[in-house]
Design an enzyme around this catalytic site. Structure first.
Site, PDB file in Angstrom:
ATOM      1  CB  SER A  47      -0.914   0.009   1.226  1.00 20.72           C
ATOM      2  OG  SER A  47      -1.570   1.257   1.336  1.00 20.72           O
TER       3      SER A  47
ATOM      4  N   GLY B   2      -1.533   2.337   9.548  1.00 16.83           N
ATOM      5  CA  GLY B   2      -0.829   2.167  10.812  1.00 16.83           C
ATOM      6  C   GLY B   2      -1.676   1.722  11.987  1.00 16.83           C
TER       7      GLY B   2
ATOM      8  CG  ASP C 288      -5.314   2.001   0.993  1.00 23.64           C
ATOM      9  OD1 ASP C 288      -6.193   1.146   1.130  1.00 23.64           O
ATOM     10  OD2 ASP C 288      -4.122   1.821   1.297  1.00 23.64           O
TER      11      ASP C 288
ATOM     12  CG  MET D 220      -8.990   6.588   1.919  1.00 21.74           C
ATOM     13  SD  MET D 220      -8.108   6.818   3.475  1.00 21.74           S
ATOM     14  CE  MET D 220      -7.119   5.331   3.523  1.00 21.74           C
TER      15      MET D 220
ATOM     16  CG  MET E 208     -11.755  -3.282   5.213  1.00 18.72           C
ATOM     17  SD  MET E 208     -10.211  -2.863   4.364  1.00 18.72           S
ATOM     18  CE  MET E 208      -9.443  -1.750   5.571  1.00 18.72           C
TER      19      MET E 208
ATOM     20  CG  HIS F 102      -9.850  -0.641  -0.652  1.00 20.64           C
ATOM     21  ND1 HIS F 102      -9.402  -0.717   0.653  1.00 20.64           N
ATOM     22  CD2 HIS F 102     -11.206  -0.664  -0.568  1.00 20.64           C
ATOM     23  CE1 HIS F 102     -10.429  -0.783   1.480  1.00 20.64           C
ATOM     24  NE2 HIS F 102     -11.535  -0.743   0.755  1.00 20.64           N
TER      25      HIS F 102
ATOM     26  CG  HIS G  97      -3.807  -1.865  -1.528  1.00 18.20           C
ATOM     27  ND1 HIS G  97      -4.772  -2.796  -1.849  1.00 18.20           N
ATOM     28  CD2 HIS G  97      -4.395  -0.997  -0.667  1.00 18.20           C
ATOM     29  CE1 HIS G  97      -5.889  -2.512  -1.206  1.00 18.20           C
ATOM     30  NE2 HIS G  97      -5.692  -1.419  -0.485  1.00 18.20           N
TER      31      HIS G  97
ATOM     32  CB  SER H  24       2.880   1.412   8.415  1.00 16.98           C
ATOM     33  OG  SER H  24       2.189   0.363   9.061  1.00 16.98           O
TER      34      SER H  24
ATOM     35  CG  ASP I 149      -6.105  -2.969   3.732  1.00 19.73           C
ATOM     36  OD1 ASP I 149      -5.189  -2.626   4.486  1.00 19.73           O
ATOM     37  OD2 ASP I 149      -6.588  -2.214   2.867  1.00 19.73           O
TER      38      ASP I 149
ATOM     39  CG  MET J  69     -11.799   2.422   1.502  1.00 22.09           C
ATOM     40  SD  MET J  69     -10.452   2.557   2.695  1.00 22.09           S
ATOM     41  CE  MET J  69      -9.067   2.731   1.564  1.00 22.09           C
TER      42      MET J  69
END
Length: 216
Positions: free
Chosen positions: A8, A145, A35, A37, A137, A66, A33, A198, A175, A68
């Site tokens: 990620s 993190g 993310d 958002m 998830m 992904h 990956h 992370s 994830d 979101m």
């Protein structure tokens, strides 16, 4: 089966994004990956299709996107055209999930369905035949993190058993809070693909060492 690692970039240093993605690729990660958002579906804002397009130029690895976001149908075309290979959407707050998955299929991309920690596994059964992977998830989405939630492993185990019993060709991705210790727990439960942020990009031992410890 060796674990598949989806790195990620949410936790990468964006001032050195090309270098960090290439280092992760050389270390042996399988997917990159993304993310996505929007500040509505989750309480954070990340990046959009332009960054996906940049990543596509940096690497030939599959881009695992992904979404979101509150209105995924409005952005499927943009992320598909930017070079995403796998596109996953949440079952929560989506009354037209069949149509959303069909829209991903129409773009010749691999569709996935996502479950938050508090969402029952049974909620995805009506569309299980439409997806290539299920993302469970293991933290509440929105921030990198976070600590791994072990109670989510029951869903992974139940889904793995269902996939085997029905002879389905579906990957199980997890994830959140994945590191060299928690990946063992998730693998034992039945997961195949592991989103790691992370632990790879903020690891004091370096990217290569981090990936080796995940694959070991």
């Amino acid at each position: 089966m060796e674990p598949m690692i989806s790195a990620s970039i949410l936790n990468a240093d964006f001032s050195r994004l090309e270098e960090q993605i290439q280092s992760a690729e050389q270390a042996g990660v399988d997917w990159i990956h993304l993310d996505i958002m929007d500040g509505h579906f989750v309480p954070n804002i990340s990046f959009g299709p332009q960054v996906a397009s940049i990543c596509r130029k940096i690497t030939k690895l599959p881009l695992d996107t992904h979404l979101m976001i509150s209105n995924p149908d409005q952005f499927i075309d943009a992320f598909a055209d930017a070079g995403s290979d796998y596109i996953s959407v949440h079952v929560e707050n989506n009354p037209h999930i069949h149509r959303t998955l069909q829209n991903i299929q129409k773009k010749n991309k691999q569709p996935g369905i996502v479950l938050n920690p508090g969402t029952p596994l049974q909620s995805i059964f009506p569309v299980l035949h439409m997806v290539k992977f299920v993302l469970i998830m293991t933290v509440n989405p929105g921030f990198g993190g976070q600590a791994f939630l072990p109670e989510t492993m029951q869903k992974v185990t139940e889904l793995s058993q269902k996939i085997q019993a029905e002879n389905l060709d579906i990957l199980i991705e997890v994830d959140g809070g994945i590191n060299a210790d928690t990946i063992k727990i998730a693998r034992y439960a039945g997961a195949n693909v592991f989103v790691v942020g992370s632990y790879i990009f903020n690891n004091a031992t370096g990217i290569d060492s981090a990936v080796r410890s995940l694959k070991g």
